[in-house]
Write an enzyme that holds these catalytic residues in place. Sequence first.
Site, PDB file in Angstrom:
ATOM      1  N   THR A 371       0.892  -1.148   0.000  1.00  0.00           N
ATOM      2  CA  THR A 371       0.000   0.000   0.000  1.00  0.00           C
ATOM      3  C   THR A 371       0.933   1.201   0.000  1.00  0.00           C
ATOM      4  O   THR A 371       2.142   1.035   0.099  1.00  0.00           O
ATOM      5  CB  THR A 371      -0.871  -0.099   1.275  1.00  0.00           C
ATOM      6  OG1 THR A 371      -1.617  -1.299   1.192  1.00  0.00           O
ATOM      7  CG2 THR A 371      -1.777   1.069   1.521  1.00  0.00           C
ATOM      8  N   THR A 389      -4.247   1.984  -2.077  1.00  0.00           N
ATOM      9  CA  THR A 389      -3.645   0.662  -2.271  1.00  0.00           C
ATOM     10  C   THR A 389      -4.233  -0.088  -3.457  1.00  0.00           C
ATOM     11  O   THR A 389      -5.339   0.209  -3.922  1.00  0.00           O
ATOM     12  CB  THR A 389      -3.849  -0.188  -0.992  1.00  0.00           C
ATOM     13  OG1 THR A 389      -3.121  -1.409  -1.108  1.00  0.00           O
ATOM     14  CG2 THR A 389      -5.306  -0.539  -0.762  1.00  0.00           C
ATOM     15  N   SER A 442     -10.700  -2.743   5.827  1.00  0.00           N
ATOM     16  CA  SER A 442      -9.310  -2.334   5.584  1.00  0.00           C
ATOM     17  C   SER A 442      -8.592  -2.092   6.903  1.00  0.00           C
ATOM     18  O   SER A 442      -9.222  -1.954   7.957  1.00  0.00           O
ATOM     19  CB  SER A 442      -9.321  -1.045   4.767  1.00  0.00           C
ATOM     20  OG  SER A 442      -8.020  -0.506   4.670  1.00  0.00           O
TER      21      SER A 442
HETATM   22  N1  GLY Z   1      -5.328  -3.966   1.462  1.00  0.00           N
HETATM   23  C1  GLY Z   1      -4.845  -3.593   2.714  1.00  0.00           C
HETATM   24  C2  GLY Z   1      -5.840  -2.889   3.569  1.00  0.00           C
HETATM   25  O1  GLY Z   1      -6.747  -2.268   3.059  1.00  0.00           O
HETATM   26  O2  GLY Z   1      -5.737  -2.950   4.759  1.00  0.00           O
END
Ligand code: GLY
Length: 562
Positions: A371, A389, A442
């Site tokens: 990310t 991300t 997330s």
């Molecule tokens: N894809 C990582 C998050 O959103 O935490």
Amino acid sequence: MKTPKRIPLLALLFLLSIFKISAQTYAKNGMVVSSNLESSKVGRTILQQGGNAIDAAVATAFSLAVTLPSAGNIGGGGFIVFMDSIGKTTTIDFREKAPLAATNDMYLNKDGELVKGSNHTSIKAIGVPGTVAGLYMAHKKYGKLPWKDLVQPAIDQAKNGFIFNWSLYRAAQRFTKEGNDNAFMDAYFRKENGAVLEPGDNWKQPQLAATLTAIRDKGKDGFYKGEVAKKIALWMKENGGIITKKDLKKYEAIERKPIEGTYKGYTIYSMPPPSSGGVALVEMMNLMEQADLKDIEFNSTAYVHLVAEAMRRAFADRAEHLGDADFNLDMPLEKLTSKEFAKQRFKGIDMKKASVSDSTKFGQLYDGQNTTHFSVLDKDGNAVSLTYTLEYSYGSRMGSEELGFIFNNEMGDFNPQPGITKGNGQIGTAPNLVAPEKRMLSSMSPTIVAKDGKPYLVIGSPGGRTIINTVFQTVLGVLEYEMRIDKAIEALKIHHQWLPDIIRYEKHLLSPDTRDALESMGHTLKPTNNLGSLMGITWDAENKVMTGASDSSSPDGGAAGY
Ligand code: GLY
């Protein structure tokens, strides 16, 4: 008394503004810190042209989609936390959504078993992208300069090229290796003559430039409607994907009230669900407030134990309660972030003995660093904390060559198998099961800490579920241990996420004695190379000094101030 001191301070600031000193830079009028210094400079130019922090953030985000395609994106999603110059704070949720055709058993075979990788590596792992809608909403509501001026620098970088760096080269080597069967990624890093790009080459991305041009000219509609949307939907159909023109047309970013907490006189603003970041961060800071930290030295056995126990509890609550706010109307957010709850939770911590995570209940997997976060502060004190991300590094590793960008694989952040929770960390709790148009949970934690109503610390990180913990420890380092931002960013980080019941620690940062002591308390320890890649700014509002710092784990990152 103050006047004589100002002259040397200004002279010092001038000198410091033209040099980057280790990973830290001072500025007076504006600062952008991102994982790519060229993109930070794009944001700084926008500030110098009279743009505010939102304008600079929009331009930096588009630029990172060009310079940092592992995580910078237009094919993914993320979150903005924004504090304006009068201290009003808001957030913009541009998390990806499940397509309309998604179902909660879409990753299972006919026997109800999870098809390995299907939620992470198949075309059905792609969620409806949110980035363009989020940036557009941020600009429309809070920006100052014309939209076109903010997209143009990224178009220029994609069209005219920029210097191919070592990190890109390493990815190019990986994706073009003999035996790699991903034709899209193989072609992505080749020159027109078919040779693999090398460090120092000028990398041009004409297809991406064309897609960005449609966004520049038509705004959000340039991505979600018209030619680009048509090409996305066609590519999906041809490749077995389920995202349609209707999914794209229906996508909207959402402005949400931030999660708010306090810590010893500071106010913490962070991201609410569908991110778990804000709730977990505030819960952990509240727990730390219960402890007598003046007797607990940074990096000591007691420190690591306490921090790990706070993490264990916050991650257990995350797994049990959190998901998309629009699908889980009864999440106990107030309770989880209250001082009273922390007081109760704190009573369960034994300072001599590790607790045990109950593996018959819930858990979470450990994710990598895929990310990206950046922080922006302008001369008026507007602050932006933005994390976005593609999920994995280079996301789904899929995309249409004609459009020149990579799609996310964010559907992997949903709980894939209803009701099935395993000791290895796979969870099956209801709040985060797949449903049409739902946003996946997330861990992204873009955060702004305020002092006296003004931004004091702007911070965030990549790292999957480790994000919450690396942001937590950096905030704690700055607020409690009075570390300078660059020191707090570089300092020891650990990660515990309830399940698996393990403390991961950055290698070489825990002494053998501390490790022995922690193990004798019942902790299981595992070394890891690196946790987080934090990009932060602190602001001394009184003296108008901004200090920006980029984590040395992002070798191409940097702070650009003026
Ligand atoms: N894809 C990582 C998050 O959103 O935490």
